[in-house]
Every structure is written in structure tokens, then in C-alpha cells.
Enzyme design. Sequence first.
Site, short mmCIF file in Angstrom:
data_model
loop_
_atom_site.label_atom_id
_atom_site.label_comp_id
_atom_site.label_asym_id
_atom_site.label_seq_id
_atom_site.Cartn_x
_atom_site.Cartn_y
_atom_site.Cartn_z
CE LYS A 13 -7.32 1.38 -5.43
NZ LYS A 13 -6.87 0.47 -6.25
NE ARG A 88 -11.25 -3.63 -4.39
CZ ARG A 88 -9.91 -2.99 -3.90
NH1 ARG A 88 -9.90 -2.75 -2.56
NH2 ARG A 88 -8.74 -3.57 -4.29
NE ARG A 123 1.01 -5.43 -5.38
CZ ARG A 123 0.12 -4.75 -5.17
NH1 ARG A 123 -0.17 -3.46 -5.05
NH2 ARG A 123 -1.27 -5.53 -5.33
NE ARG A 156 -1.50 -7.89 -2.18
CZ ARG A 156 -2.32 -6.76 -2.48
NH1 ARG A 156 -1.78 -5.70 -2.13
NH2 ARG A 156 -3.49 -6.97 -2.86
NE ARG A 167 -6.04 -8.01 -7.08
CZ ARG A 167 -5.01 -7.62 -6.45
NH1 ARG A 167 -3.88 -8.13 -7.00
NH2 ARG A 167 -4.95 -6.40 -5.94
P1 AMP Z 1 -6.19 -4.07 -2.20
O1 AMP Z 1 -4.91 -4.23 -1.26
O2 AMP Z 1 -7.03 -2.66 -1.89
O3 AMP Z 1 -5.98 -4.47 -3.61
O4 AMP Z 1 -7.24 -5.32 -1.67
C1 AMP Z 1 -7.10 -6.62 -1.54
C2 AMP Z 1 -8.27 -7.53 -1.66
O5 AMP Z 1 -8.90 -7.31 -0.28
C3 AMP Z 1 -9.18 -7.09 -2.77
O6 AMP Z 1 -9.08 -7.77 -4.10
C4 AMP Z 1 -10.49 -7.71 -1.93
O7 AMP Z 1 -10.50 -9.14 -1.90
C5 AMP Z 1 -10.48 -7.11 -0.69
N1 AMP Z 1 -10.87 -5.82 -0.48
C6 AMP Z 1 -10.04 -4.62 -0.07
N2 AMP Z 1 -11.07 -3.80 -0.07
C7 AMP Z 1 -12.38 -3.99 -0.39
C8 AMP Z 1 -13.48 -3.37 -0.59
N3 AMP Z 1 -13.67 -2.11 -0.26
N4 AMP Z 1 -14.44 -4.06 -0.87
C9 AMP Z 1 -14.41 -5.57 -1.10
N5 AMP Z 1 -13.32 -6.26 -0.95
C10 AMP Z 1 -12.22 -5.52 -0.43
#
Ligand code: AMP
Length: 210
Positions: A13, A88, A123, A156, A167
Site C-alpha cells: 500500500k 483498518r 523489508r 521494523r 498482524r
Molecule cells: P502500517 O505502517 O500501516 O503497517 O501500521 C503499523 C502499525 O500501526 C499497525 O500494525 C498498527 O499497530 C498501527 N496502525 C496504523 N494505522 C492504524 C489504524 N488505522 N488503526 C489501528 N492501528 C493502526
Amino acid sequence: MNLILLGAPGAGKGTQAEVICNTLHIPAISTGNILREAIKNETALGMEAKSYMDGGKLVPDEIVINILKERLQQDDCQNGFILDGFPRTVPQAEALDQMNIRIDRVIDIEVPDEKITARLSGRRVCESCGASYHTMYKPSKEEGVCDACGGKTVQRKDDHPDTVKERLRVYHEQTEPLIDYYTKTGKLVVVEGQEEVADTTALTLKAVEA
Ligand code: AMP
């Protein structure tokens, strides 16, 4: 144009959001990036979010909804935006609806779990500028060093194998229902993630223009 990018963690994404951002000149908003920045700056928000994120869990809806509300009020969002990683959960999608913001299209990037696991374990991201690499598919020129800024590239915490498993479990349980949610609105377009990023990008841009 107001867009949402859906998809499992590691479906690409972020990469696609960047391409659309450069093509349509609208900002890509990643709640994950906002939260990581808060952790880096050791803010109260960052402190609260960290344990959820490190464990592969979602940060509570109320927190991310507030983050997004504030971000969408900024001037650069007035001509459109791309949401990467929000909503999400169904309550987050409902909150977005209640903000009275028109969503033009929802692009769901689909990639099988096995591929996601392989992608995320390789990654690497730059600690300084956030540029993303992959040990096999997109290595930096010098191992551990960012091509763009010379910063250190690291894995990460939430890309460690056990956390990736969690996840993906959370994605299937809490985020996947959004595919149904947006199918019902008639705005969902599915893009099958391809081996080559450029091929996925071509499909994503087609979906944006459709
Ligand atoms: P991402 O970089 O989008 O994969 O987000 C990393 C982490 O941030 C996720 O695994 C969640 O812990 C948190 N996170 C990001 N966006 C959201 C969201 N919309 N709702 C809840 N947690 C989020």
C-alpha cells in the site's frame, strides 16, 4: 480525488500510495507513519501506541480516528488525499463516513499471506528518511545504508516473523470485513498484487482512473 488503499500489511500500500501521490499531486496519509513519528519523538501519543504496534496489534480506534480527523483538516488535503492504512476496522470506516467526507474509490491490493510473510521478513526501512528496501527484491547499494540519505536501514520491530503472523491474524479478523463494507458502496476495485512492483503500479493507476 479522495482514495482509500486497503490491503494486508506488506501488500504494498505504501509504495502504491507514493506513486498515486506523485501522479495526482495529492498527499498520502499513513496513520502508521504518523504513529511511528510520534514514537520517534517520544510524545504521549507515541508512548501509548508503541506497545500495540510492537505486538502487531491495532492501536485503539479512538486514537487513530482523532489522528486522522486532525490530519484531514490540514490545507493540503482540501484537493484530495490517499489514505494508506486507514480505516483498518469497521468502526473506523463508520467514523470516516460520519466526518461527511466523500470517498471516490477504495482500492484493495490483494496478496496471498505466504508472499506477505516473505516480503515483510526481508523489508528494511531507513531510520532517518523512511525509505523502504528489501534484502532480496530491492537491496540498498550498500547493506544497511540508505541510498537516498545515507541513514541506517533496519528491520521494523513489527516485521519480525512472530509479529507478522499476529498482524496477518489481526488483518483477517478486523480489517478484511472492510472489503464487504466497501463492496456494498460500489466503490471497491480489487488489484491483484504482482511479482513486479511496476506491474502492480500499472494496475493501481488504471484502478484510480477507472
Ligand atoms: P502500517 O505502517 O500501516 O503497517 O501500521 C503499523 C502499525 O500501526 C499497525 O500494525 C498498527 O499497530 C498501527 N496502525 C496504523 N494505522 C492504524 C489504524 N488505522 N488503526 C489501528 N492501528 C493502526
